[in-house]
Each structure stands twice: as structure tokens, then as C-alpha cells.
Design a protein around this motif. Structure first.
Motif, PDB file in Angstrom:
ATOM      1  N   GLU A  51     -10.053  29.348  16.327  1.00  8.92           N
ATOM      2  CA  GLU A  51     -10.939  29.933  17.247  1.00  8.92           C
ATOM      3  C   GLU A  51     -10.950  31.281  17.474  1.00  8.92           C
ATOM      4  O   GLU A  51     -11.855  31.894  17.472  1.00  8.92           O
ATOM      5  CB  GLU A  51     -10.876  29.047  18.667  1.00  8.92           C
ATOM      6  CG  GLU A  51     -11.268  27.683  18.367  1.00  8.92           C
ATOM      7  CD  GLU A  51     -10.716  26.792  19.586  1.00  8.92           C
ATOM      8  OE1 GLU A  51     -10.424  27.448  20.645  1.00  8.92           O
ATOM      9  OE2 GLU A  51     -10.749  25.604  19.808  1.00  8.92           O
ATOM     10  N   VAL A  52      -9.632  31.790  17.647  1.00  5.27           N
ATOM     11  CA  VAL A  52      -9.487  33.341  17.967  1.00  5.27           C
ATOM     12  C   VAL A  52      -9.952  34.129  16.988  1.00  5.27           C
ATOM     13  O   VAL A  52     -10.653  35.037  17.037  1.00  5.27           O
ATOM     14  CB  VAL A  52      -8.187  33.451  18.514  1.00  5.27           C
ATOM     15  CG1 VAL A  52      -7.834  34.960  18.522  1.00  5.27           C
ATOM     16  CG2 VAL A  52      -7.891  32.883  19.765  1.00  5.27           C
ATOM     17  N   VAL A  53      -9.720  33.597  15.509  1.00  6.58           N
ATOM     18  CA  VAL A  53     -10.039  34.421  14.526  1.00  6.58           C
ATOM     19  C   VAL A  53     -11.214  34.515  14.350  1.00  6.58           C
ATOM     20  O   VAL A  53     -11.955  35.537  14.258  1.00  6.58           O
ATOM     21  CB  VAL A  53      -9.099  33.854  13.268  1.00  6.58           C
ATOM     22  CG1 VAL A  53      -9.935  34.329  11.963  1.00  6.58           C
ATOM     23  CG2 VAL A  53      -7.892  34.124  13.402  1.00  6.58           C
ATOM     24  N   GLN A  54     -11.968  33.521  14.621  1.00  7.48           N
ATOM     25  CA  GLN A  54     -13.618  33.406  14.579  1.00  7.48           C
ATOM     26  C   GLN A  54     -14.161  34.616  15.713  1.00  7.48           C
ATOM     27  O   GLN A  54     -15.005  35.420  15.560  1.00  7.48           O
ATOM     28  CB  GLN A  54     -14.266  32.170  14.688  1.00  7.48           C
ATOM     29  CG  GLN A  54     -14.175  31.225  13.758  1.00  7.48           C
ATOM     30  CD  GLN A  54     -14.536  29.956  13.900  1.00  7.48           C
ATOM     31  OE1 GLN A  54     -14.908  29.483  14.760  1.00  7.48           O
ATOM     32  NE2 GLN A  54     -14.365  28.951  12.920  1.00  7.48           N
ATOM     33  N   ALA A  55     -13.599  34.381  17.118  1.00 13.44           N
ATOM     34  CA  ALA A  55     -14.251  35.260  18.118  1.00 13.44           C
ATOM     35  C   ALA A  55     -13.873  36.656  17.660  1.00 13.44           C
ATOM     36  O   ALA A  55     -14.640  37.549  18.091  1.00 13.44           O
ATOM     37  CB  ALA A  55     -13.460  34.907  19.365  1.00 13.44           C
ATOM     38  N   LEU A  56     -12.739  36.881  16.997  1.00 11.64           N
ATOM     39  CA  LEU A  56     -12.460  38.371  16.872  1.00 11.64           C
ATOM     40  C   LEU A  56     -13.194  38.897  15.696  1.00 11.64           C
ATOM     41  O   LEU A  56     -13.751  40.006  15.792  1.00 11.64           O
ATOM     42  CB  LEU A  56     -10.777  38.352  16.172  1.00 11.64           C
ATOM     43  CG  LEU A  56     -10.067  39.639  15.700  1.00 11.64           C
ATOM     44  CD1 LEU A  56     -10.071  40.478  17.124  1.00 11.64           C
ATOM     45  CD2 LEU A  56      -8.705  39.398  15.218  1.00 11.64           C
ATOM     46  N   ALA A  57     -13.496  38.257  14.703  1.00  5.63           N
ATOM     47  CA  ALA A  57     -14.416  38.557  13.581  1.00  5.63           C
ATOM     48  C   ALA A  57     -15.819  38.754  14.413  1.00  5.63           C
ATOM     49  O   ALA A  57     -16.471  40.064  13.867  1.00  5.63           O
ATOM     50  CB  ALA A  57     -14.514  37.470  12.635  1.00  5.63           C
ATOM     51  N   ALA A  58     -16.355  38.142  15.134  1.00  3.76           N
ATOM     52  CA  ALA A  58     -17.677  38.424  15.978  1.00  3.76           C
ATOM     53  C   ALA A  58     -17.553  39.702  16.648  1.00  3.76           C
ATOM     54  O   ALA A  58     -18.379  40.474  16.772  1.00  3.76           O
ATOM     55  CB  ALA A  58     -17.913  37.138  16.845  1.00  3.76           C
ATOM     56  N   ALA A  59     -16.242  39.705  17.546  1.00  3.91           N
ATOM     57  CA  ALA A  59     -16.160  40.941  18.218  1.00  3.91           C
ATOM     58  C   ALA A  59     -16.183  42.199  17.406  1.00  3.91           C
ATOM     59  O   ALA A  59     -16.705  43.246  17.691  1.00  3.91           O
ATOM     60  CB  ALA A  59     -15.020  40.899  18.949  1.00  3.91           C
ATOM     61  N   TYR A  73     -12.559  42.608  21.491  1.00  2.00           N
ATOM     62  CA  TYR A  73     -11.950  42.980  20.137  1.00  2.00           C
ATOM     63  C   TYR A  73     -10.523  42.963  20.479  1.00  2.00           C
ATOM     64  O   TYR A  73      -9.466  42.430  20.098  1.00  2.00           O
ATOM     65  CB  TYR A  73     -12.445  44.034  19.483  1.00  2.00           C
ATOM     66  CG  TYR A  73     -11.695  44.301  18.208  1.00  2.00           C
ATOM     67  CD1 TYR A  73     -11.749  43.512  17.132  1.00  2.00           C
ATOM     68  CD2 TYR A  73     -10.683  45.169  18.246  1.00  2.00           C
ATOM     69  CE1 TYR A  73     -11.114  43.754  15.999  1.00  2.00           C
ATOM     70  CE2 TYR A  73      -9.896  45.687  17.124  1.00  2.00           C
ATOM     71  CZ  TYR A  73      -9.933  44.682  16.208  1.00  2.00           C
ATOM     72  OH  TYR A  73      -9.320  45.100  14.973  1.00  2.00           O
ATOM     73  N   ILE A  74     -10.249  44.028  21.643  1.00  2.00           N
ATOM     74  CA  ILE A  74      -8.818  44.266  22.030  1.00  2.00           C
ATOM     75  C   ILE A  74      -8.174  42.876  22.583  1.00  2.00           C
ATOM     76  O   ILE A  74      -6.991  42.587  22.390  1.00  2.00           O
ATOM     77  CB  ILE A  74      -8.808  45.338  22.983  1.00  2.00           C
ATOM     78  CG1 ILE A  74      -9.439  46.596  22.451  1.00  2.00           C
ATOM     79  CG2 ILE A  74      -7.391  45.789  23.713  1.00  2.00           C
ATOM     80  CD1 ILE A  74      -9.692  47.717  23.357  1.00  2.00           C
ATOM     81  N   TYR A  75      -8.803  42.331  23.485  1.00  2.00           N
ATOM     82  CA  TYR A  75      -8.306  41.148  23.972  1.00  2.00           C
ATOM     83  C   TYR A  75      -7.918  39.993  23.017  1.00  2.00           C
ATOM     84  O   TYR A  75      -6.841  39.421  22.861  1.00  2.00           O
ATOM     85  CB  TYR A  75      -9.415  40.335  25.095  1.00  2.00           C
ATOM     86  CG  TYR A  75      -8.946  39.219  25.506  1.00  2.00           C
ATOM     87  CD1 TYR A  75      -7.906  39.043  26.550  1.00  2.00           C
ATOM     88  CD2 TYR A  75      -9.585  37.915  25.187  1.00  2.00           C
ATOM     89  CE1 TYR A  75      -7.382  37.597  26.799  1.00  2.00           C
ATOM     90  CE2 TYR A  75      -9.213  36.673  25.498  1.00  2.00           C
ATOM     91  CZ  TYR A  75      -7.998  36.696  26.495  1.00  2.00           C
ATOM     92  OH  TYR A  75      -7.790  35.337  26.989  1.00  2.00           O
ATOM     93  N   ARG A  76      -8.852  39.934  21.972  1.00  2.00           N
ATOM     94  CA  ARG A  76      -8.850  38.647  20.951  1.00  2.00           C
ATOM     95  C   ARG A  76      -7.412  39.101  19.939  1.00  2.00           C
ATOM     96  O   ARG A  76      -6.843  38.427  19.586  1.00  2.00           O
ATOM     97  CB  ARG A  76      -9.883  38.594  20.095  1.00  2.00           C
ATOM     98  CG  ARG A  76     -11.118  38.070  20.970  1.00  2.00           C
ATOM     99  CD  ARG A  76     -10.659  36.579  21.394  1.00  2.00           C
ATOM    100  NE  ARG A  76     -11.863  36.317  22.175  1.00  2.00           N
ATOM    101  CZ  ARG A  76     -11.782  35.005  22.985  1.00  2.00           C
ATOM    102  NH1 ARG A  76     -10.876  34.067  23.073  1.00  2.00           N
ATOM    103  NH2 ARG A  76     -12.914  34.887  23.497  1.00  2.00           N
TER     104      ARG A  76
END
Length: 147
Positions: A17-25, A37-40
Motif C-alpha cells: 500500500e505504501v509503495v503505491q501511495a509513494l508512486a502516486a506522490a 512523498y517525504i512521509y511515504r
């Protein structure tokens, strides 16, 4: 060990889930001022650290199933009922460092109290040093089954 394996599975699922959110950010543009992005990235680092720890720790664990021959003494996995200096009864279980749960009364075998209890019998005293002196406990009961 079941709980640690479950945690490892949950961490892997959360990592996806975090990798997907990081890619979106990351797709939003300038990463230097992108708080999401920094948080993820930080969250991913923490997840990876815990996953590495669990992957190294789980193979080395040894699950204790057998009750010791001398059930009249305190050993690993014992439920110990104590009387405090104030006359209060408390029950603790001596567990490994990965199983600590103060709400359930699980204390680490490495804790000062557990070290003072190991090898003791009913009616023995266990004394530990604390910052303002010492505490004394009186062993009332020892059991190897959940009370």
C-alpha cells in the motif's frame, strides 16, 4: 511465533500500500517539497527496517512447549503470582523479549524482576534494585498453565 509471522504478513501487505501511495506522490512532481512523498519514504524505510528484523528473528526463535521437570521453581514461561511490599497480589508471565505485553502481564526474561525470580520457589523472596532503593516480592504461586 504465530504473532510475529502474522505481523510480518501484515507489514508486507502494508508495504504494498505504501509503495503505491509513494508512486502516486512521486508522480505529482517536485519531490523536495512534496510532504506526502517525504512521509511515504519515511514510512517505507520504517516498514523495511521492521521486515528485515522479523525476517532475521523468526528463524532463530525456539517455541517452548514442554513444562519443566521441576514445576516448583520459576523458569521461562512460568506464571508467577507475587505479593508486593504493599500487600498487593500481581501475576506475571516470563516470556521472550518479542512477547512483552504489560497489559497481559507478560514480562521479558531479561527484565530485572524476571532475572530475580528465575530459579526461585514458592515462599522465596525476590529483591530488585530500583532507582530509589529496592523492591521486594514474595512468591505466592508458580504455574505453567494460563491462570
Amino acid at each position: 511465533m504465530f504473532r510475529l509471522n502474522q505481523e510480518l504478513s501484515e507489514r508486507w501487505a502494508r508495504r504494498r500500500e505504501v509503495v503505491q501511495a509513494l508512486a502516486a506522490a512521486a508522480a505529482e512532481g517536485d519531490r523536495s517539497e512534496n510532504a506526502e512523498y517525504i512521509y511515504r519514504k519515511k514510512e517505507l524505510r520504517e516498514l523495511d527496517r521492521r521486515i528485515r528484523y522479523l525476517q532475521k528473528r523468526i528463524p532463530d526463535l525456539n517455541v517452548v512447549h514442554d513444562v519443566p521437570d521441576d514445576t516448583g521453581r520459576v523458569f521461562f514461561a512460568a506464571w508467577v503470582t507475587l505479593e508486593t511490599e504493599a500487600g498487593e497480589e500481581v501475576t506475571y508471565r516470563i516470556v521472550g523479549p518479542d512477547e512483552i505485553d504489560h497489559a497481559k502481564g507478560n514480562i521479558s526474561v531479561d527484565s530485572p524482576l524476571a532475572r530475580a525470580l528465575l530459579g526461585k520457589m514458592i515462599d522465596d523472596d525476590a529483591i530488585i534494585r530500583v532507582e530509589d532503593g529496592r523492591k521486594q516480592y514474595y512468591i505466592l504461586a508458580i504455574d505453567y498453565r494460563s491462570p
